[in-house]
Scaffold this motif. Structure first.
Motif, PDB file in Angstrom:
ATOM      1  N   SER A  17      28.510 -30.196   0.464  1.00  0.00           N
ATOM      2  CA  SER A  17      28.837 -29.149   1.436  1.00  0.00           C
ATOM      3  C   SER A  17      29.434 -27.932   0.736  1.00  0.00           C
TER       4      SER A  17
ATOM      5  N   ALA B 200      26.582 -25.953  -0.680  1.00  0.00           N
ATOM      6  CA  ALA B 200      25.850 -25.259   0.382  1.00  0.00           C
ATOM      7  C   ALA B 200      26.577 -23.974   0.757  1.00  0.00           C
ATOM      8  N   ASP B 201      27.914 -23.998   0.742  1.00  0.00           N
ATOM      9  CA  ASP B 201      28.682 -22.787   1.033  1.00  0.00           C
ATOM     10  C   ASP B 201      28.432 -21.715  -0.021  1.00  0.00           C
TER      11      ASP B 201
ATOM     12  N   GLU C 235      25.056 -20.117   0.595  1.00  0.00           N
ATOM     13  CA  GLU C 235      25.130 -19.152   1.697  1.00  0.00           C
ATOM     14  C   GLU C 235      25.701 -17.822   1.217  1.00  0.00           C
ATOM     15  N   THR C 236      26.730 -17.885   0.402  1.00  0.00           N
ATOM     16  CA  THR C 236      27.361 -16.671  -0.113  1.00  0.00           C
ATOM     17  C   THR C 236      26.380 -15.894  -0.988  1.00  0.00           C
TER      18      THR C 236
ATOM     19  N   VAL D 266      23.118 -15.888  -0.744  1.00  0.00           N
ATOM     20  CA  VAL D 266      22.109 -15.295   0.129  1.00  0.00           C
ATOM     21  C   VAL D 266      22.666 -14.043   0.805  1.00  0.00           C
ATOM     22  N   GLU D 267      23.907 -14.116   1.262  1.00  0.00           N
ATOM     23  CA  GLU D 267      24.529 -12.950   1.883  1.00  0.00           C
ATOM     24  C   GLU D 267      24.653 -11.790   0.895  1.00  0.00           C
TER      25      GLU D 267
END
Length: 64
Positions: free
Chosen positions: A23, A26-27, A30-31, A33-34
């Motif tokens: 997890s 995964a965070d 996400e960062t 991708v942002e």
């Protein structure tokens, strides 16, 4: 049961990370991708591409 190499928690399978470590990764994804979306919105990718092409041209001039 196997232990996670990152945090030492118990896990079922040897080849995978434990749920807690998965997890966290995964965070981070996400960062990333942002950050890529923000760079695309600001037009930074175009500047980076131009800079890389400039470096390639300079290297080709010095070689040739």
């Amino acid at each position: 049961m196997a232990k996670c190499e990152k945090c030492g928690a118990r896990k079922r399978r040897r080849t995978r990370s434990c749920p807690r470590c998965r997890s966290e990764s995964a965070d981070r994804a996400e960062t990333a991708v942002e950050a890529a979306e923000l760079a695309a919105e600001l037009g930074l990718l175009g500047w980076i591409g131009r800079g890389l092409m400039t470096v390639v041209r300079l290297v080709l001039r010095t070689i040739g």
